[in-house]
Design an enzyme around this catalytic site. Sequence first.
Site, PDB file in Angstrom:
ATOM      1  CB  THR A 147       2.038   0.072   3.729  1.00 40.15           C
ATOM      2  OG1 THR A 147       2.099  -0.726   2.526  1.00 40.15           O
ATOM      3  CG2 THR A 147       3.293   0.208   4.344  1.00 40.15           C
ATOM      4  NE  ARG A 196      -7.029  -8.476   1.967  1.00 39.72           N
ATOM      5  CZ  ARG A 196      -5.955  -7.527   1.900  1.00 39.72           C
ATOM      6  NH1 ARG A 196      -5.876  -6.695   0.849  1.00 39.72           N
ATOM      7  NH2 ARG A 196      -4.934  -7.508   2.842  1.00 39.72           N
ATOM      8  CB  VAL A 197     -12.382  -4.969   1.552  1.00 41.97           C
ATOM      9  CG1 VAL A 197     -11.711  -3.456   1.964  1.00 41.97           C
ATOM     10  CG2 VAL A 197     -13.187  -5.161   0.450  1.00 41.97           C
ATOM     11  CB  THR A 228      -0.990  -0.222   1.257  1.00 44.80           C
ATOM     12  OG1 THR A 228      -1.609  -1.072   1.180  1.00 44.80           O
ATOM     13  CG2 THR A 228      -1.772   1.189   1.170  1.00 44.80           C
ATOM     14  CG  ASP A 246      -4.482  -2.123   6.511  1.00 47.54           C
ATOM     15  OD1 ASP A 246      -4.549  -2.585   5.090  1.00 47.54           O
ATOM     16  OD2 ASP A 246      -3.512  -1.546   7.069  1.00 47.54           O
TER      17      ASP A 246
END
Length: 315
Positions: free
Chosen positions: A228, A205-206, A177, A208
């Site tokens: 991340t 899938r999601v 991320t 954080d």
Amino acid sequence: MTDPMVMGSERSEVGLPAAMEILRSGGSALDAVEAALRRCEDNLEDHYVGSGGLPNARGEVELDASLMVGSSRAFGAVGALKGYPNPISVARAVLEKLPQHALLVGEGAALFAEECGFATAELLTEEAKRLWREALAPSSDSVEGENTSSSAGDDAYRVAALDLVRRLSPHDGPWGTINVLALDASGELVVGVSTSGYPYKYPGRVGDSAIAGAGNYCDLRYGGAACTGRGELSMRAIGARAVVERLALGDDPETACAAMLAEAAMLPDDFRAELRTLALTPDGRHGGAAGQAGSVYALMSVTSTEPEFYPRKVV
């Protein structure tokens, strides 16, 4: 009043100069964060965010992003968004145009993006497709029959997809991320996060990055933080919020980040991978922590001619 500054995780340096240009001219932290992350999302050489992101186990690119404003703690996010190359801008639209909600996912997020007039794009580039196929090829359980219409084939695909989530790791090189945190001349603090998620993830899938308190949290009284890496760990540890809580107790940013990672490290996780975090305070103090030596973050102040890199504390 603290001078404007912007900081970000590894690979954010692609977008930080655009953010600082906005901040130097008196622009808002919200505009700066969005501009920086859009540059990162449009970077086709980065396979962990925006266009060119690595796909899920089904070969589809799904994007997550969020923005949080420190003064109001207003939050806007999208998750599992397909077909729109700049999820950070869609997340901002959620924040500003749909204040009764904070998070849209999947088809709903895409419908909202269409209503707002955002342009669509093919997110799966040939390079990302090649990396995906190479990752699948070595497995005896590779999903070579994913287009079959038979129920047996569909069942086999689901089993293979779960196996991929369990065993595949990202390719060599910088990954994960992208976080951007900005402080503007008015004293506003904003945190933004964008990602294509864990490579070859289970569809839907999601992570954080779309969850307030997990991958992103910002409270102007104390500071902002972003994470991340292994998003599931950050969700379980409420990682970004935990860092800001430590700032509220008086920790400096580096100590607050390291304390959260130490706590997350105590959680059992058969799929453990590194988690990293960053923090920025309203008075301009900054810091980060990671689990690997050599980890850095980037920062620009009003006097910077280019991004400067700082070491993260190793936990």
